[in-house]
Write an enzyme that holds these catalytic residues in place. Structure first.
Site, mmCIF file in Angstrom:
data_model
loop_
_atom_site.group_PDB
_atom_site.id
_atom_site.type_symbol
_atom_site.label_atom_id
_atom_site.label_comp_id
_atom_site.label_asym_id
_atom_site.label_seq_id
_atom_site.Cartn_x
_atom_site.Cartn_y
_atom_site.Cartn_z
ATOM 1 N N SER A 261 32.135 65.069 2.558
ATOM 2 C CA SER A 261 32.744 65.552 1.316
ATOM 3 C C SER A 261 34.190 65.135 1.129
ATOM 4 C CB SER A 261 32.656 67.079 1.261
ATOM 5 O OG SER A 261 31.315 67.482 1.101
ATOM 6 N N GLU B 2 39.262 13.484 32.399
ATOM 7 C CA GLU B 2 39.248 13.893 31.005
ATOM 8 C C GLU B 2 39.777 12.831 30.045
ATOM 9 O OE1 GLU B 2 37.922 16.581 29.730
ATOM 10 O OE2 GLU B 2 37.403 17.522 31.640
#
Length: 831
Positions: free
Chosen positions: A442, A137
């Site tokens: 409602s 890496e």
């Protein structure tokens, strides 16, 4: 001898330096002389052009460098600093809550490392594993200062060739990318990454960075870090890995979907027919890493040969060692939400990645001060964790579900919640109290219709509005009421109590849908949809069906509804809900301070007074009241029901002087709820809140200054002062002085007998006839039942296109379904 004279006389008369020499004519000039002069001129011009270009480039370059320097100084450097917590599995975070009896904060939950990450020190990680990571890496890891300029130059060159900016990242830069949320591939991100890496390496050693990197990297199969990956793939502690196993393990991180040896990937070569599995790809990657280690001197040829020849023995899929995962703890619904809220706020405040913020919460030794009230939460758990409570399944086999959020009216803090019915079996699973948004039916009316209308001076509780269709859709009256009838003139108070749809639509028209929409978003902080396009359809919450009847495009959560309704008992002040107040790290430094600024101008005291008075009648009123099953003794209660089309979502949002709670009930995948269930949300609200209020003294809702109020008796049908003919329709109400009803009722009148029939009232001289009830034999207001007449049928709101939870379906309008009866109550004209 005259020296000067002799010198002049000896000069050749043709010498051009001799002033006596004849000047050459134009025709006698040589061509070579002319060409040389022109060349000198051309060279001079070219030199000037080149120098000008160079100067422009230099000036431009200097300007760009200055701009870059300013940008770096003002934007990059201030954000380049990044702290890395030295995590330790022994740094346990805790959630604390206040003991309501002592007032002291006590630990209610300890948080240990998240499910599949265990931090391991570098001294326990094999040197071969460390070297494998560096070799493949970042081979110059130990020599650079955080940035590998050679690799960076190669990466940047890709930008100038039109390719993606990628590669070139050191282990330090990769760690920073894992810790932050800056993962976009842009020039700015690369520059920020470079400066952060340079700064990072000033503060941390190479060993610190490598240790963090090996504990952060993702290695497939849900493994974060080499510790859990070692157990998952090889069934052993990471310190026991061989060189071959180290190279195999570190190879996974480059592309877990390809190099995971337990993966199911298979690739067939189209020419040879050879099939390669994920294990084959892992072996190739392992040998690449081993060769890199050999080239860089980390291993000998003999060690390389032995490692390549070693046959790797992987665990079977899903078989992990005893310590591969930390013990999974099932957190409560409230704890789940606290964890999520803290993680999100850490990400936003510090620009951390989600994974880094999670690690901070679970392993950073934090103290999280929650708003949970243990006694209130216990009452919720008692009802919601009981499998026998509402143990109902749908026609398709779904279990009935519900959610509840409870807010302390005084502080505005969320004190309890439940995100589902039954035993909770997993942590951080779907929390329906905060994540599930459903159409409110409602229950939206007090917020979107009546509160704005009163606030804007459009109506009062005594205002008369005709209960009749707003219009027609496809030849049918719209909207319809759950009772299936229209009553003629009714007061706003009666419309709220009985949840009459037609009145809600007409009052919304007085307010204006756009005004109502802004009111919902700005005042109550409920997120709505202004415009949303899906396919060839555009949806909006600005419309009659959406705002008057609750057919919202994406719906609302119980969390939002509880916060909005709590404005009423707080006399008009909105307080943003929260689940925690403070987060302190293991060094006693404050990481987060979660403070809410009360918005005192949300509603006037006058509006909330009238709203609470009307919503009390929903629970304690008589005939037609839709929320009577929420009532319990010992407290004042106000609230509103909500039912969507086909009874797919049922709501009750109510409050006492102490707490506000919102309850939703339905199925995760919308299905019709049986009418035999009544409204489970009302029942659950009553069961929880009656338990919550045990032992709490009776308390009245806060009232305005008594000097501003006046109590009068008025006609409940007309909203006017009563006449002698209003007997049987008298109620007492309290009003602001300027709002006291005026004028005598003209809707009830005395009729003289025409043929001597009837009984003559000695005071009025005739019979009394109530035109509000005399038109039909049956009063639909006394029909009772449990269906909330929130809306009913209908399809699309005229002129808006309607909103809906599922854009492929017609909008849910809130309220119960309409029956086949559509009678109208005809009013006699006033005398």
């Amino acid at each position: 001898m005259d020296y000067n004279r002799d010198m002049r006389s000896s000069r050749d008369p043709r010498d051009p330096r001799d002033p006596r020499a004849p000047r050459p004519t134009r025709d006698t000039r040589g061509r070579s002389g002319k060409s040389a002069k022109q060349k000198r001129k051309k060279h001079g011009k070219a030199f000037k052009v080149v120098m000008t270009i160079i100067l422009v480039i230099l000036i431009t370059g200097l300007m760009l460098l200055c701009m870059a320097a300013v940008y770096i100084k003002n934007v990059i450097i201030p954000n380049a600093s990044l702290e890395m917590t030295e995590y330790n599995p022994n740094l346990t975070s805790t959630i604390l809550s206040k003991n309501p009896e002592t007032g002291n904060y006590e630990t209610t939950r300890s948080l240990y490392g998240e499910e599949n990450r265990v931090w391991v020190g570098l001294d326990e990680i094999p040197k071969d594993l460390q070297n494998a990571a560096v070799a493949i890496e970042d081979k110059r890891f130990y020599s650079h200062n955080g940035v590998d300029w050679v690799r960076t130059a190669k990466a940047i060159s890709l930008m100038f060739t039109g390719q993606d900016i990628q590669g070139g990242s050191t282990l330090t830069q990769q760690l920073i990318k894992n810790m932050t949320s800056d993962d976009e591939v842009t020039v700015k991100r690369k520059i920020m990454e470079i400066f952060r890496a340079l700064e990072f390496e000033k503060n941390y050693s190479k060993d610190d960075i490598l240790e963090a990197y090996l504990n952060y990297i993702y290695l497939g199969e849900g493994c974060n870090g080499v510790y859990t990956a070692s157990y998952t793939y090889f069934g052993k502690h990471v310190s026991e890995l061989s060189l071959a196993e180290c190279a195999s393990l570190i190879g996974i991180t480059n592309n877990p979907s390809k190099y995971d040896p337990l993966g199911t990937l298979e690739v067939t070569d189209p020419e040879t027919g050879e099939v390669k599995t994920a294990e084959d790809f892992n072996k190739e990657r392992q040998e690449t890493i081993l060769f890199a280690m050999l080239e860089q001197g980390y291993i000998t040829q003999e060690e390389y040969d032995q490692a390549v020849a070693e046959e790797l023995q992987f665990n079977e899929k899903g078989a992990s060692g005893d310590a591969a995962q930390t013990t999974s703890t099932v957190y409560s619904w409230y704890e789940d939400q606290v964890i999520d809220d803290v993680i999100n706020d850490l990400m936003e405040t510090y620009n951390w990645s989600e994974q880094y913020a999670k690690d901070k919460v679970f392993s950073g030794g934090l103290e999280i001060y929650s708003c949970m009230n243990p006694q209130v939460q216990a009452a919720v758990d008692k009802v919601y964790a009981n499998n026998d409570t509402m143990n109902v399944t749908s026609a398709s086999g779904q279990r009935l579900q519900s959610a509840i959020t409870i807010i302390d009216n005084e502080s505005g803090e969320v004190v309890a919640m439940a995100g589902g019915l039954g035993e909770k079996t997993a942590s951080r699973s779907l929390n329906r109290a905060t994540s599930s948004k459903r159409p409110p039916g409602s229950s939206i009316k007090p917020l979107a219709v009546y509160a704005p209308a009163i606030e804007l001076g459009k109506v009062l509780p005594t205002t008369m509005v005709e209960d009749s269709p707003w219009g027609q859709i496809d030849g049918r009256d719209w909207p319809v009421n759950a009772s299936g009838v229209y009553k003629g003139n009714v007061t706003v108070a009666q419309a709220v109590q009985e949840s009459i749809n037609t009145v809600a639509v007409k009052v919304l028209e007085m307010v204006g849908p756009e005004t109502s929409f802004n009111f919902m978003q700005d005042k109550f902080h409920i997120e709505l949809v202004r415009s949303w396009t899906k396919g060839n359809m555009t949806y909006s919450d600005i419309g009659l069906a959406q705002l008057a009847l609750g057919g919202l495009t994406k719906g609302v959560s119980t969390y939002e509804m509880a916060a909005a309704y709590s404005v009423f008992p707080r006399q008009g002040t909105y307080i943003e809900p929260k689940t925690y107040t403070l987060v302190v790290d293991n060094n006693d430094e404050i990481l987060l301070r979660n403070e809410s600024q009360p918005e005192t101008d949300t509603l006037s005291e006058r509006t909330t007074f009238y709203m609470t008075d009307m919503l009390k009648n929903v629970v304690t009123g008589g005939s037609g009241a839709t929320g009577t099953k929420a009532n319990f003794a010992g407290q004042e209660i106000a609230g509103k029901t909500g039912t969507t089309t086909s009874r797919k979502d049922l709501w009750f949002v109510g409050y006492t002087p102490y707490y506000t709670a919102a309850v939703w009930t339905g199925y995760d995948q919308q299905e019709r709820l049986s009418s035999g269930l009544s409204n489970p949300s009302v029942v659950l609200w009553q069961q929880v809140m009656s338990e919550v209020h045990k032992g709490l003294p009776y308390k009245d809702f806060d009232q305005p200054d008594a000097s501003n109020l006046k109590t009068v008796t008025y006609c409940s049908v007309s909203g006017m002062l009563p006449s002698a003919a209003c007997s049987g329709h008298l109620i007492t109400g309290t009003f602001y002085i300027d709002d006291v009803p005026t004028g005598v009722c003209t809707y009830h009148r005395v009729q003289q007998p025409t043929t001597g029939g009837g009984t003559t009232d000695t005071e009025t001289g005739g019979e009394t006839t109530d035109p509000g009830t005399g038109g039909e034999a049956t009063d639909p207001g006394t029909g009772g039942g449990t269906t909330d007449p929130g809306t009913g049928g209908g399809t699309t709101d005229p002129g808006t296109g309607g909103g809906t939870t599922d854009p492929a379906q017609p909008p849910a309008e809130g309220g119960g379904e309409a029956t086949g009866r559509r009678r109208r109550w005809e009013l006699r004209p006033p005398a």
